[in-house]
Write a protein that holds these residues in place. Structure first.
Motif, PDB file in Angstrom:
ATOM      1  N   LYS A   1      17.965 -32.086  -9.107  1.00 47.05           N
ATOM      2  CA  LYS A   1      18.342 -32.428 -10.468  1.00 47.05           C
ATOM      3  C   LYS A   1      19.603 -33.263 -10.418  1.00 47.05           C
ATOM      4  N   GLN A   2      19.596 -34.367 -11.117  1.00 46.05           N
ATOM      5  CA  GLN A   2      20.748 -35.266 -11.121  1.00 46.05           C
ATOM      6  C   GLN A   2      21.808 -34.750 -12.082  1.00 46.05           C
ATOM      7  N   GLN A   3      23.054 -34.796 -11.632  1.00 44.52           N
ATOM      8  CA  GLN A   3      24.189 -34.333 -12.422  1.00 44.52           C
ATOM      9  C   GLN A   3      24.653 -35.446 -13.367  1.00 44.52           C
ATOM     10  N   PRO A   4      25.147 -35.090 -14.572  1.00 44.80           N
ATOM     11  CA  PRO A   4      25.658 -36.110 -15.493  1.00 44.80           C
ATOM     12  C   PRO A   4      26.837 -36.856 -14.858  1.00 44.80           C
ATOM     13  N   GLY A   5      26.848 -38.167 -15.035  1.00 45.33           N
ATOM     14  CA  GLY A   5      27.944 -38.980 -14.520  1.00 45.33           C
ATOM     15  C   GLY A   5      27.838 -39.314 -13.044  1.00 45.33           C
ATOM     16  N   VAL A   6      26.740 -38.890 -12.398  1.00 40.20           N
ATOM     17  CA  VAL A   6      26.550 -39.162 -10.977  1.00 40.20           C
ATOM     18  C   VAL A   6      25.405 -40.157 -10.841  1.00 40.20           C
ATOM     19  N   GLN A   7      25.664 -41.234 -10.105  1.00 36.48           N
ATOM     20  CA  GLN A   7      24.630 -42.233  -9.880  1.00 36.48           C
ATOM     21  C   GLN A   7      24.003 -42.016  -8.508  1.00 36.48           C
ATOM     22  N   ARG A   8      22.710 -41.853  -8.464  1.00 37.28           N
ATOM     23  CA  ARG A   8      22.004 -41.671  -7.204  1.00 37.28           C
ATOM     24  C   ARG A   8      21.843 -43.030  -6.532  1.00 37.28           C
ATOM     25  N   LEU A   9      22.358 -43.146  -5.316  1.00 38.20           N
ATOM     26  CA  LEU A   9      22.271 -44.392  -4.577  1.00 38.20           C
ATOM     27  C   LEU A   9      21.045 -44.446  -3.686  1.00 38.20           C
ATOM     28  N   LYS A  10      20.753 -43.341  -3.026  1.00 40.45           N
ATOM     29  CA  LYS A  10      19.586 -43.261  -2.157  1.00 40.45           C
ATOM     30  C   LYS A  10      18.950 -41.901  -2.335  1.00 40.45           C
ATOM     31  N   TRP A  11      17.696 -41.829  -1.958  1.00 38.81           N
ATOM     32  CA  TRP A  11      16.953 -40.585  -2.112  1.00 38.81           C
ATOM     33  C   TRP A  11      15.978 -40.477  -0.961  1.00 38.81           C
ATOM     34  N   LEU A  12      15.986 -39.357  -0.286  1.00 40.13           N
ATOM     35  CA  LEU A  12      15.037 -39.095   0.787  1.00 40.13           C
ATOM     36  C   LEU A  12      13.948 -38.189   0.239  1.00 40.13           C
ATOM     37  N   GLN A  13      12.725 -38.617   0.367  1.00 42.44           N
ATOM     38  CA  GLN A  13      11.610 -37.815  -0.113  1.00 42.44           C
ATOM     39  C   GLN A  13      11.542 -36.499   0.656  1.00 42.44           C
ATOM     40  N   PRO A  14      11.173 -35.410  -0.003  1.00 41.07           N
ATOM     41  CA  PRO A  14      11.036 -34.135   0.710  1.00 41.07           C
ATOM     42  C   PRO A  14      10.055 -34.261   1.871  1.00 41.07           C
ATOM     43  N   GLN A  15      10.386 -33.622   2.985  1.00 43.17           N
ATOM     44  CA  GLN A  15       9.538 -33.684   4.166  1.00 43.17           C
ATOM     45  C   GLN A  15       8.600 -32.485   4.263  1.00 43.17           C
ATOM     46  N   TYR A  16       8.837 -31.492   3.424  1.00 37.80           N
ATOM     47  CA  TYR A  16       7.934 -30.345   3.340  1.00 37.80           C
ATOM     48  C   TYR A  16       8.170 -29.647   2.019  1.00 37.80           C
ATOM     49  N   ASN A  17       7.236 -28.811   1.621  1.00 36.58           N
ATOM     50  CA  ASN A  17       7.331 -28.073   0.372  1.00 36.58           C
ATOM     51  C   ASN A  17       8.127 -26.794   0.614  1.00 36.58           C
ATOM     52  N   ALA A  18       9.329 -26.737   0.102  1.00 37.31           N
ATOM     53  CA  ALA A  18      10.214 -25.585   0.308  1.00 37.31           C
ATOM     54  C   ALA A  18      10.139 -24.571  -0.831  1.00 37.31           C
ATOM     55  N   SER A  19       9.180 -24.714  -1.726  1.00 35.94           N
ATOM     56  CA  SER A  19       9.140 -23.846  -2.906  1.00 35.94           C
ATOM     57  C   SER A  19       8.961 -22.365  -2.569  1.00 35.94           C
ATOM     58  N   GLY A  20       8.270 -22.023  -1.496  1.00 34.69           N
ATOM     59  CA  GLY A  20       8.072 -20.617  -1.144  1.00 34.69           C
ATOM     60  C   GLY A  20       9.016 -20.108  -0.072  1.00 34.69           C
ATOM     61  N   VAL A  21       9.992 -20.912   0.302  1.00 38.96           N
ATOM     62  CA  VAL A  21      10.907 -20.544   1.381  1.00 38.96           C
ATOM     63  C   VAL A  21      12.077 -19.744   0.829  1.00 38.96           C
ATOM     64  N   LEU A  22      12.409 -18.654   1.523  1.00 35.61           N
ATOM     65  CA  LEU A  22      13.522 -17.795   1.136  1.00 35.61           C
ATOM     66  C   LEU A  22      14.577 -17.792   2.235  1.00 35.61           C
ATOM     67  N   ALA A  23      15.826 -17.592   1.845  1.00 33.27           N
ATOM     68  CA  ALA A  23      16.911 -17.437   2.817  1.00 33.27           C
ATOM     69  C   ALA A  23      17.622 -16.125   2.498  1.00 33.27           C
ATOM     70  N   ASP A  24      17.614 -15.211   3.449  1.00 30.01           N
ATOM     71  CA  ASP A  24      18.278 -13.920   3.301  1.00 30.01           C
ATOM     72  C   ASP A  24      19.427 -13.854   4.295  1.00 30.01           C
ATOM     73  N   GLN A  25      20.514 -13.212   3.899  1.00 34.12           N
ATOM     74  CA  GLN A  25      21.644 -13.055   4.817  1.00 34.12           C
ATOM     75  C   GLN A  25      21.757 -11.596   5.236  1.00 34.12           C
ATOM     76  N   TYR A  26      21.976 -11.407   6.534  1.00 31.28           N
ATOM     77  CA  TYR A  26      22.156 -10.087   7.116  1.00 31.28           C
ATOM     78  C   TYR A  26      23.396 -10.095   7.984  1.00 31.28           C
ATOM     79  N   GLU A  27      23.765  -8.917   8.476  1.00 30.15           N
ATOM     80  CA  GLU A  27      24.905  -8.795   9.376  1.00 30.15           C
ATOM     81  C   GLU A  27      24.516  -7.948  10.576  1.00 30.15           C
ATOM     82  N   ALA A  28      24.921  -8.415  11.745  1.00 28.51           N
ATOM     83  CA  ALA A  28      24.735  -7.666  12.985  1.00 28.51           C
ATOM     84  C   ALA A  28      26.114  -7.223  13.462  1.00 28.51           C
TER      85      ALA A  28
END
Length: 133
Positions: A1-28
């Motif tokens: 999502k583009q932020q107000p007042g920010v001009q996008r100069l370049k854009w890299l197309q997504p290389q994979y669908n990350a919609s189902g990807v989760l990131a969990d943090q743990y501690e060892a």
């Protein structure tokens, strides 16, 4: 999502669908009692899937979860789990975190990595025969 007042100069197309990807943090807990955070990036929590741990731990360079097209397309889309371990020597937690794993203290970084692997096994997130470093 583009932020107000920010001009996008370049854009890299997504290389994979990350919609189902989760990131969990743990501690060892490392051998000397130090808490070592790590991130588990996955699409599912099936323990029979292969797990790849990435850890750098050097030169004050932090390892943090982010969109990584190569990891997503080559690993996550194929059912793998990707782990980013914040072992000592990296820049995640300031100079002291980094300096303790230099020169004579370098073994601490490897102990941290071992602790993360053991914690993955203990939590049922990985199997020893399906883990890569």
């Amino acid at each position: 999502k583009q932020q107000p007042g920010v001009q996008r100069l370049k854009w890299l197309q997504p290389q994979y669908n990350a919609s189902g990807v989760l990131a969990d943090q743990y501690e060892a807990t490392s051998r000397d009692g130090t808490i070592v955070p790590y991130f588990v990036i996955h699409g599912s929590k099936a323990t029979n899937m292969p797990v790849l741990i990435y850890a750098y731990g050097g030169f004050d360079i932090p390892v943090l979860p982010a969109y990584k097209g190569t990891v997503g397309a080559a690993w996550l889309e194929r059912g793998g789990t990707y782990v980013e371990a914040n072992i000592r020597g990296g820049g995640e937690f300031g100079p002291q975190w980094s300096q303790v794993a230099r020169k004579g203290g370098r073994l601490k970084a490897y102990e941290d990595l071992e602790a993360v692997a053991d914690d993955l096994f203990d939590r049922g997130l990985a199997l020893p025969e399906r883990l890569g470093l």
